[in-house]
Scaffold this motif. Structure first.
Motif, short mmCIF file in Angstrom:
data_model
loop_
_atom_site.label_atom_id
_atom_site.label_comp_id
_atom_site.label_asym_id
_atom_site.label_seq_id
_atom_site.Cartn_x
_atom_site.Cartn_y
_atom_site.Cartn_z
N ASN A 134 36.11 35.96 63.03
CA ASN A 134 37.37 35.43 62.52
C ASN A 134 37.16 34.56 61.29
O ASN A 134 37.99 34.55 60.38
CB ASN A 134 38.09 34.62 63.60
N ILE A 135 36.04 33.84 61.25
CA ILE A 135 35.74 33.00 60.09
C ILE A 135 35.46 33.86 58.87
O ILE A 135 35.97 33.60 57.77
CB ILE A 135 34.55 32.07 60.39
N SER A 136 34.65 34.90 59.05
CA SER A 136 34.33 35.77 57.91
C SER A 136 35.57 36.52 57.42
O SER A 136 35.77 36.69 56.22
CB SER A 136 33.22 36.76 58.29
N LEU A 137 36.43 36.97 58.36
CA LEU A 137 37.65 37.67 57.95
C LEU A 137 38.66 36.71 57.33
O LEU A 137 39.44 37.11 56.47
CB LEU A 137 38.26 38.38 59.15
N TYR A 138 38.65 35.46 57.77
CA TYR A 138 39.51 34.45 57.14
C TYR A 138 39.09 34.23 55.70
O TYR A 138 39.93 34.05 54.80
CB TYR A 138 39.44 33.15 57.94
N LEU A 139 37.78 34.27 55.43
CA LEU A 139 37.30 34.14 54.06
C LEU A 139 37.72 35.37 53.25
O LEU A 139 38.11 35.23 52.08
CB LEU A 139 35.77 33.99 54.06
N ILE A 140 37.65 36.56 53.83
CA ILE A 140 38.11 37.77 53.14
C ILE A 140 39.59 37.64 52.80
O ILE A 140 40.00 37.92 51.66
CB ILE A 140 37.87 39.02 54.02
N HIS A 141 40.39 37.22 53.75
CA HIS A 141 41.83 37.05 53.52
C HIS A 141 42.09 36.02 52.42
O HIS A 141 42.96 36.20 51.56
CB HIS A 141 42.51 36.62 54.82
N ASN A 142 41.32 34.93 52.43
CA ASN A 142 41.49 33.89 51.40
C ASN A 142 41.16 34.42 50.02
O ASN A 142 41.87 34.14 49.05
CB ASN A 142 40.62 32.69 51.75
N LEU A 143 40.08 35.21 49.91
CA LEU A 143 39.68 35.73 48.60
C LEU A 143 40.64 36.81 48.11
O LEU A 143 40.87 36.94 46.90
CB LEU A 143 38.26 36.30 48.69
N LEU A 144 41.21 37.60 49.05
CA LEU A 144 42.09 38.70 48.65
C LEU A 144 43.52 38.24 48.42
O LEU A 144 44.20 38.75 47.52
CB LEU A 144 42.07 39.79 49.72
N VAL A 145 44.01 37.32 49.23
CA VAL A 145 45.42 36.91 49.18
C VAL A 145 45.57 35.49 48.67
O VAL A 145 46.45 35.20 47.85
CB VAL A 145 46.07 37.06 50.57
N GLY A 146 44.73 34.58 49.15
CA GLY A 146 44.85 33.18 48.75
C GLY A 146 44.49 32.94 47.30
O GLY A 146 45.07 32.07 46.64
N LYS A 147 43.52 33.67 46.79
CA LYS A 147 43.11 33.55 45.38
C LYS A 147 43.75 34.70 44.59
O LYS A 147 44.05 35.76 45.13
CB LYS A 147 41.59 33.62 45.26
N THR A 148 43.93 34.48 43.30
CA THR A 148 44.66 35.46 42.47
C THR A 148 43.77 36.26 41.53
O THR A 148 44.26 37.15 40.85
CB THR A 148 45.73 34.74 41.64
N GLN A 149 42.49 35.94 41.47
CA GLN A 149 41.63 36.60 40.48
C GLN A 149 41.59 38.11 40.68
O GLN A 149 41.73 38.88 39.73
CB GLN A 149 40.21 36.02 40.53
N PHE A 150 41.39 38.55 41.92
CA PHE A 150 41.30 40.00 42.15
C PHE A 150 42.68 40.64 42.22
O PHE A 150 42.88 41.74 41.68
CB PHE A 150 40.52 40.28 43.44
N SER A 151 43.63 40.01 42.87
CA SER A 151 44.97 40.60 42.98
C SER A 151 45.62 40.78 41.62
O SER A 151 46.37 41.73 41.40
CB SER A 151 45.85 39.74 43.88
N SER A 152 45.34 39.88 40.67
CA SER A 152 45.89 40.04 39.32
C SER A 152 45.27 41.24 38.61
O SER A 152 45.94 41.94 37.84
CB SER A 152 45.66 38.77 38.50
N ARG A 153 44.00 41.51 38.86
CA ARG A 153 43.36 42.70 38.29
C ARG A 153 44.01 43.97 38.84
O ARG A 153 44.29 44.91 38.08
CB ARG A 153 41.86 42.71 38.64
N VAL A 154 44.25 43.99 40.13
CA VAL A 154 44.86 45.16 40.76
C VAL A 154 46.27 45.37 40.21
O VAL A 154 46.66 46.49 39.89
CB VAL A 154 44.87 45.00 42.28
#
Length: 420
Positions: A134-154
Motif C-alpha cells: 500500500n505504501i509503494s502504490l500510494y507513492l505511485i498514485h502520488n507521482l501519477l495524480v498528486g504531481k503534475t509533471q507526468f500528467s501534463s506531458r500526457v
C-alpha cells in the motif's frame, strides 16, 4: 537487503561520509565503495532529516557512472528504504512521505537521475506484504495524480498526436515538437565521454517512442496491482488514475484484449469488491479508441456503465436482451462489411475482422452483467427457447453458439455449474 540490514548500512555509511572533509572525492568513493548501491537511500535519509537539504554537486556525477543494471539495483533499494522509513515512523509518516515523494519526483523530472517508467515499473512489481505494498502504490498514485509533471506531458501528447499515426501526414513534426517541449535524457547521454567524442549537442532523433507511449503497458501492470490488493484505498486510487490517463489507452496495442483478459482473470474479485470500478475500467479502455467500440455495445449496457457510484444497481437483463445479442451477432456474420464498421481499417486494427472484435466485445459485456452465474446461464437458456420461435434454425445456431462461446468461456463460475 533485509530491512534491518538496509537501515543499519544507511546509517553507518551516512556517519562515515559525514566525517570526511569537503574536499573528499565522493565520486571516486561511491564508485569503489562496497555499499555503492544505497546511494539514493543516503540522499533520501538526508532529505528526511533536514528541511533545507539540497543535493550536493557530486550527486549527479555519481549517477553518471551507473549502468542500467546498477540503476535498477539503486531504485529497488531506494523503494525498500522508503517503505521502511514510512512504516517505522507512524507518528510523522505523512510528513516523511511528502518529503520523500517530492524528492523522488525531483530525482526523475528535475535531475534526470532515473527514467520515470522504470521507477513505476519497479514500484508496481516489488514484492511486499499488503501493508507495505500500500505504501509503494500510494507513492505511485502520488507521482501519477498528486504531481503534475507526468500528467501534463500526457495531456499535451494526446492533444496533438493521433493514435492512427499512419494516417497523419505530420506525425514526425508533432513528435519532434513533443520532444522539444519535454526532452528525455537517455542513458548514453549521461556518459562523461559523450561530449568528448565530438557529439556536442547533437541528439539522435526519436521517431516514435516517448515516455507517454512507453508507459502504456506499465499502466496495465499498475491497474492489475491495484485490483489485487485489499480495496481500502486501492479503489479510490484506481478510479483517479483511470480518469486522468484514460485517453492514453487509445495508443494501446491491444486494449480490448487486455480488458477482456483482466475481467476474466479477476472475475470474482471485481464482482465482489469493484463493481463501480469495473464500470470505470471498461469505459476508460473503450471510450477513446478510434474503432469506437462503445457504439457496438447494447444500449442497456451503455446505460449501466454510465450509472454513478451511489446509484442503485437493479439492472437484470431479460431473455429478450440475450435474443438481441444473438440477432446482432447473426447480422455481423452475414455481412461483416456493414456500414457501422466502415470507419475501421482492419489492416491496423487489434482484430482482423468484425466477427472477432464483436465476440470479444460481447464477452466483455456479458462479464460485466451484475448477475450471479446461475441466473446468467438461466437467462441465456430462456433466450435460446425464444430464438427457436423467432429465428430460423441456421441463424439461431450460428449466433447462439457465438454468444454461448462468449458466455461459457468468459464467466468464471460457469464451469463449476456444469459439474453440479
Amino acid at each position: 537487503y533485509p530491512a534491518k540490514n538496509l537501515a543499519m548500512m544507511v546509517t553507518e555509511e551516512l556517519n562515515r561520509t559525514s566525517q570526511a572533509g569537503a574536499k573528499h572525492d565522493f565520486v571516486k568513493y561511491y564508485k569503489e565503495s562496497d555499499h555503492n548501491d544505497i546511494f539514493l537511500c543516503i540522499l533520501l535519509r538526508k532529505i528526511v532529516d533536514s528541511d533545507t537539504y539540497t543535493l550536493p554537486n557530486y550527486a549527479l556525477k555519481v549517477t553518471q557512472n551507473w549502468t542500467p543494471a546498477q540503476l535498477k539495483s539503486q531504485i529497488r533499494n531506494m523503494i525498500d528504504f522508503i517503505v521502511l522509513e514510512v512504516k517505522n515512523n507512524k507518528v510523522t509518516s505523512q510528513n516523511i512521505f511528502n518529503k520523500i515523494a517530492n524528492a523522488v519526483n525531483d530525482f526523475v523530472f528535475r535531475h534526470h537521475m532515473m527514467p520515470f517508467d522504470t521507477l513505476i515499473f519497479i514500484l508496481a512489481l516489488r514484492k511486499y506484504s499488503d501493508q507495505d505494498a500500500n505504501i509503494s502504490l500510494y507513492l505511485i498514485h502520488n507521482l501519477l495524480v498528486g504531481k503534475t509533471q507526468f500528467s501534463s506531458r500526457v495531456a499535451d501528447f494526446v492533444q496533438h498526436a493521433t493514435p492512427d499515426f499512419w494516417r497523419s501526414i505530420d506525425w514526425a513534426h508533432v513528435h519532434t515538437a513533443y520532444h522539444n517541449k519535454f526532452p528525455e535524457h537517455q542513458y548514453w547521454m549521461k556518459k562523461e565521454n559523450f561530449a568528448e567524442r565530438g557529439a556536442g549537442n547533437f541528439i539522435l532523433p526519436t521517431y516514435y517512442s516517448n515516455l507517454c507511449l512507453r508507459f502504456v503497458p506499465i499502466l496495465d501492470i499498475v491497474i492489475h496491482r491495484l485490483i489485487e490488493l485489499p480495496p481500502k484505498n486501492c479503489r479510490k486510487w484506481l478510479v483517479e488514475i483511470l480518469r486522468v490517463y484514460s485517453r492514453l489507452f487509445a495508443y494501446h496495442d491491444s486494449p480490448i484484449t487486455f480488458l477482456h483478459d483482466t475481467l476474466f482473470y479477476y472475475d470474482v474479485m471485481l464482482a465482489t469488491e469493484f463493481d463501480f470500478e469495473k464500470r470505470v475500467l471498461v469505459r476508460s479502455y473503450l471510450e477513446h479508441l478510434t474503432c469506437k467500440p462503445m457504439e457496438f455495445l447494447s444500449p442497456q449496457f451503455i446505460k449501466y456503465l454510465n450509472t454513478g457510484e451511489n446509484d442503485p444497481q437493479n439492472w437484470s437483463p431479460s431473455p429478450g436482451y440475450f435474443l438481441e445479442l444473438v440477432n446482432h451477432m447473426n447480422d455481423v456474420i452475414r455481412s461483416s462489411d456493414m456500414p457501422e464498421f466502415s470507419h475501421i481499417d482492419w489492416r491496423f486494427n487489434e482484430f482482423g475482422n468484425a466477427v472477432c472484435m464483436m465476440l470479444y466485445l460481447r464477452s466483455i459485456e456479458l462479464m460485466c452483467i451484475p448477475l450471479p452465474a446461475n441466473k446468467l446461464s438461466a437467462s441465456k437458456i430462456s433466450a435460446n427457447k425464444m430464438s427457436e420461435e423467432y429465428l430460423s434454425e441456421h441463424r439461431m445456431n450460428i449466433g447462439g453458439k457465438l454468444v454461448d462461446i462468449a458466455l461459457n468461456n468468459n464467466t468464471g463460475q460457469l464451469p463449476e455449474l456444469c459439474n453440479t
